[in-house]
Design a protein around this motif. Sequence first.
Motif, PDB file in Angstrom:
ATOM      1  N   ASP A   1      -3.572  -4.033  -0.088  1.00 26.70           N
ATOM      2  CA  ASP A   1      -3.776  -4.985  -1.195  1.00 26.70           C
ATOM      3  C   ASP A   1      -4.046  -6.359  -0.576  1.00 26.70           C
TER       4      ASP A   1
ATOM      5  N   GLU B   1      -4.124  -9.185  -1.849  1.00 28.16           N
ATOM      6  CA  GLU B   1      -3.288 -10.237  -2.409  1.00 28.16           C
ATOM      7  C   GLU B   1      -1.864 -10.185  -1.899  1.00 28.16           C
ATOM      8  N   ASP B   2      -1.577  -9.131  -1.198  1.00 34.27           N
ATOM      9  CA  ASP B   2      -0.208  -8.958  -0.680  1.00 34.27           C
ATOM     10  C   ASP B   2       0.067 -10.046   0.359  1.00 34.27           C
TER      11      ASP B   2
ATOM     12  N   LYS C   1       1.988  -9.985   2.773  1.00 33.80           N
ATOM     13  CA  LYS C   1       2.166  -9.386   4.098  1.00 33.80           C
ATOM     14  C   LYS C   1       0.896  -8.675   4.571  1.00 33.80           C
ATOM     15  N   ALA C   2      -0.206  -8.977   3.953  1.00 32.94           N
ATOM     16  CA  ALA C   2      -1.454  -8.278   4.274  1.00 32.94           C
ATOM     17  C   ALA C   2      -1.853  -8.492   5.732  1.00 32.94           C
TER      18      ALA C   2
ATOM     19  N   LYS D   1       0.204  -6.300   8.014  1.00 28.55           N
ATOM     20  CA  LYS D   1      -0.169  -4.896   7.884  1.00 28.55           C
ATOM     21  C   LYS D   1      -1.481  -4.611   8.601  1.00 28.55           C
TER      22      LYS D   1
END
Length: 468
Positions: free
Chosen positions: A285, A287-288, A290-291, A294
């Motif tokens: 995602d 918008e996360d 933590k993108a 990840k």
Amino acid sequence: MILLVVIASVLVAGVTIYHSQEQNKDYHENRLERKEEQILQSISYALRETTYPVTTEYLELIFMDEIYKIADVQNVAFNIYDMEGQLIKSSRPAFEADSISNCLDAEVLNNLRITTNKRYVEKKTAAGDNYQASYTYINDLKFKPIGIVNLPYFEDNSFNNMELRELLLRLGGVYLLMLLSAVILAYFVSKYITRSLQAISDKIYQTDLTKRNEKIYIENPGQEIGKLVDSYNGMIDELEESAVKLARSEREQAWREMAKQVAHEIKNPLTPLRLTVQSFERKFDPEDPKAEAKVKEFSKTLIQQIDTMSNIASAFSNFADMPAQQNETLNVVKIVQLALEIFNEDYIHFISDEKEIIAKLDRTQLIRVVTNLVKNAIQAVPEVDSPRILVTVASEQEDVKISVADNGVGIADDFMDKIFEPKFTTKSSGMGLGLGMVKNIVENYKGTIDFTSQEGKGTVFTVKFPKE
């Protein structure tokens, strides 16, 4: 041929001796008969010329002097007996009278009476010589027996025996010459006969399934030898065809196995790589918050799998295409210590009784041999309470010996014959190429590698390189 000559010589010698004995026997019998006939003729002449009555009683008077004349003329001694076997007169001197039998045996008289020709010959052996004595009736003018004449005869075979020895010596010389000739002739004949067989034997002995074998070509061979040569040449053709087929089959099988191994090893990292990409695509995602973290984790995972595939490719490349040897004069003790510096395990120990052992080797390949053996040892001791790996370097005459010993799990008896096969491994990971590559390097240097292992106690790998 030699046996025939020997048998012939023995048979001829035996026949010669037998013939000589028979000849001597016939000679003495005939001579005794001739002497006896001559004496009887002389006695008959004396009886015709005498003035005494021709009776038994007057025989002593008739031959009182006449017996000596007859013995002297005939050169033989004889005796005269009456019809009862009593000695009447002997031609021997008086001092030999004691040796003359004064009375004939009853056996002699009986045998003389029953013979058809009124003649009896007694045969005895005396002083090692054959002795004969003939007994014959003395007839009066009317052919009536009036006495018995006894003619002793000693067989003298000294001359005949000497002739026999000379004949045997001559025959022995002839047969010895024949024997030597037979030996020489047999040698050359056997060499001539067996030369074709020797050529075939040499070719059969030199036959090697791993190389091209030459056929046999013999000029003017015999029928049997020709068939044997044709059979051998036919076998060579079949062996070459079989070797070509076998080599082709082995190459194809090796490539198939290699392809399967490469495909298998590449598929191992591809599967988690595919799953990782699918999971990231489904769950990512933008918008996360933590993108970014990840994405980094995802990139790290991809890089790890790519490095794994790169290592696989490098391992197969190194095994299939070993770099050319760059031999240099180096200190093996120092190079082995240098190879061990990349390992951080504190249970790895190094021992060498010498500070310098000089040999002509490729530095890179020597390091590769040591590191692969040590890696195998490290992988064998993870479950051991007090792991220990000992690397030793020593000089043995014209060789340098490197040993890597561990107290790990050891190698099972079922796996010992397969330990150097390229695709064999007992570990859950890895491609099983390390020991195969080590063996390849060692054999390229005309060295040796072997090992001893006891399951549950440890393994010792020993490598020997020639110094020159």
